[in-house]
Enzyme design. Structure first.
Site, PDB file in Angstrom:
ATOM      1  N   GLU A 171      -9.553  -1.933   5.345  1.00 52.51           N
ATOM      2  CA  GLU A 171     -10.207  -1.656   6.617  1.00 52.51           C
ATOM      3  C   GLU A 171     -11.440  -2.560   6.779  1.00 52.51           C
ATOM      4  O   GLU A 171     -11.909  -3.156   5.805  1.00 52.51           O
ATOM      5  CB  GLU A 171     -10.617  -0.176   6.658  1.00 52.51           C
ATOM      6  CG  GLU A 171      -9.443   0.805   6.538  1.00 52.51           C
ATOM      7  CD  GLU A 171      -8.636   0.959   7.827  1.00 52.51           C
ATOM      8  OE1 GLU A 171      -8.402  -0.042   8.524  1.00 52.51           O
ATOM      9  OE2 GLU A 171      -8.225   2.099   8.135  1.00 52.51           O
ATOM     10  N   ASP A 193       0.818  -1.216   0.000  1.00 51.08           N
ATOM     11  CA  ASP A 193       0.000   0.000   0.000  1.00 51.08           C
ATOM     12  C   ASP A 193       0.853   1.269   0.000  1.00 51.08           C
ATOM     13  O   ASP A 193       2.081   1.214   0.172  1.00 51.08           O
ATOM     14  CB  ASP A 193      -0.959  -0.003   1.206  1.00 51.08           C
ATOM     15  CG  ASP A 193      -0.297  -0.467   2.502  1.00 51.08           C
ATOM     16  OD1 ASP A 193       0.949  -0.407   2.590  1.00 51.08           O
ATOM     17  OD2 ASP A 193      -1.010  -0.874   3.420  1.00 51.08           O
ATOM     18  N   HIS A 250      -7.214  -4.871  10.109  1.00 49.63           N
ATOM     19  CA  HIS A 250      -6.921  -4.634   8.686  1.00 49.63           C
ATOM     20  C   HIS A 250      -5.619  -5.314   8.260  1.00 49.63           C
ATOM     21  O   HIS A 250      -4.699  -5.476   9.057  1.00 49.63           O
ATOM     22  CB  HIS A 250      -6.945  -3.140   8.319  1.00 49.63           C
ATOM     23  CG  HIS A 250      -5.809  -2.306   8.822  1.00 49.63           C
ATOM     24  ND1 HIS A 250      -5.923  -0.956   9.036  1.00 49.63           N
ATOM     25  CD2 HIS A 250      -4.516  -2.604   9.124  1.00 49.63           C
ATOM     26  CE1 HIS A 250      -4.769  -0.483   9.445  1.00 49.63           C
ATOM     27  NE2 HIS A 250      -3.897  -1.449   9.509  1.00 49.63           N
ATOM     28  N   ASN A 286      -7.616  -3.008  14.286  1.00 47.78           N
ATOM     29  CA  ASN A 286      -8.985  -3.293  13.836  1.00 47.78           C
ATOM     30  C   ASN A 286      -9.035  -4.486  12.880  1.00 47.78           C
ATOM     31  O   ASN A 286     -10.057  -4.736  12.244  1.00 47.78           O
ATOM     32  CB  ASN A 286      -9.597  -2.050  13.170  1.00 47.78           C
ATOM     33  CG  ASN A 286      -8.844  -1.628  11.905  1.00 47.78           C
ATOM     34  OD1 ASN A 286      -7.930  -2.310  11.469  1.00 47.78           O
ATOM     35  ND2 ASN A 286      -9.244  -0.513  11.322  1.00 47.78           N
TER      36      ASN A 286
HETATM   37  P1  PGA Z   1       2.055  -1.467  12.671  1.00 50.98           P
HETATM   38  O1  PGA Z   1       0.847  -1.461  11.638  1.00 50.98           O
HETATM   39  O2  PGA Z   1       3.013  -2.476  12.171  1.00 50.98           O
HETATM   40  O3  PGA Z   1       2.600  -0.066  12.600  1.00 50.98           O
HETATM   41  O4  PGA Z   1       1.467  -1.825  13.979  1.00 50.98           O
HETATM   42  C1  PGA Z   1       0.347  -2.662  11.185  1.00 50.98           C
HETATM   43  C2  PGA Z   1      -0.781  -2.411  10.213  1.00 50.98           C
HETATM   44  O5  PGA Z   1      -1.484  -1.402  10.364  1.00 50.98           O
HETATM   45  O6  PGA Z   1      -0.967  -3.240   9.315  1.00 50.98           O
END
Ligand code: PGA
Length: 256
Positions: free
Chosen positions: A139, A63, A134, A132
């Site tokens: 999302e 992404d 994702h 959450n």
């Molecule tokens: P993080 O994010 O590694 O910064 O915890 C993970 C994600 O949002 O996929």
């Protein structure tokens, strides 16, 4: 799903790095899907230290933020060059990251999908997970069949990513992300999660129903998924003892 629980994030990362190193030794022209965020920083450090040959490896990132210049300090382009690409012998033309500044975003998303196909598909996709649930920036309530496309971040994700930007109002609201359907087509998925903050999302993903409310739960439908956790991230798994037993009793030929 194979759930690998290790005492620390460092130990869980070492297992993940060994899985990737084995793939690159067995298939020097492998296609890797890569992730950004706090979670894979240590993984990229470990992979760099292993001095692997990346000269024939192709990568596709999950992404990118829309509207950030590639050179912006918080762009995922910058993240990937700083944390991995500048330390390894990867060919620049083999690196793919969604273009958050494309004039025609739907067209550039369709092209990204075509590039993945043209490369022969992704052999192994590295994933983090949001609190959450994702994966990528898919999302909750993302279509489980979705392809690379534009998404609007949830308020929760904006709040969480504010730590990288200094304040929430600087976090771009829109992103390009590989879809859940895209991720499911990778031949292998390797998800890492560390810390108590991820424990609920991991328990729902592994032991809850498959639901777009926790996009990572769709990995239950994938034939080859490994999930590397530290103890705090595994803290809400009801069957943690069972996963530990299975991992400790793997036949030698399956070990990494
Ligand atoms: P993080 O994010 O590694 O910064 O915890 C993970 C994600 O949002 O996929």
């Amino acid at each position: 799903m194979e759930i690998i629980i290790q005492p620390t994030a460092e130990a869980a990362t070492r297992v993940a790095a060994r899985i990737i190193a084995r793939l690159l030794r067995e298939k020097p022209d492998a296609v890797l899907g890569l992730a950004t965020g706090s979670t894979p920083v240590l993984l990229y450090h470990d992979l760099t230290a292993l001095k692997l040959d990346w000269s024939r490896v192709t990568t596709f990132n999950l992404d990118e933020y829309i509207g950030l210049d590639a050179a912006h300090p918080q762009s995922y382009h910058t993240f990937m060059w700083e944390n991995l690409f500048q330390h390894i012998n990867i060919a620049r033309e083999n690196v793919h990251i969604p273009d958050g500044n494309a004039k025609d975003i739907p067209k550039s998303c369709a092209k990204y999908e075509q590039q993945i196909k043209a490369a022969g598909g992704i052999d192994l996709q590295v994933l983090g997970i949001g609190t959450n649930g994702h994966i990528g920036f898919n999302e909750p309530t993302s279509s489980l069949a979705s392809r690379t496309r534009i998404k609007t971040l949830t308020q929760q994700t904006l709040k969480e990513n504010a730590r990288f930007f200094g304040s929430e109002d600087r976090v771009p609201h829109h992103v390009i992300t590989m879809g859940i359907g895209t991720i499911l087509e990778a031949r292998q998925n390797l998800l890492l999660a560390f810390g108590q903050g991820k424990a609920r999302a991991i328990a729902d993903a592994v032991e809850g129903p498959v639901s777009s409310l926790n996009p990572a739960s769709v990995l239950q439908m994938h034939p080859v998924t490994q999930i590397c956790l530290d103890e705090p991230a595994a803290g809400q798994l009801k069957r943690a003892d069972y996963y530990r037993w299975v991992y400790d009793n793997k036949p030698d030929w399956q070990r990494v």
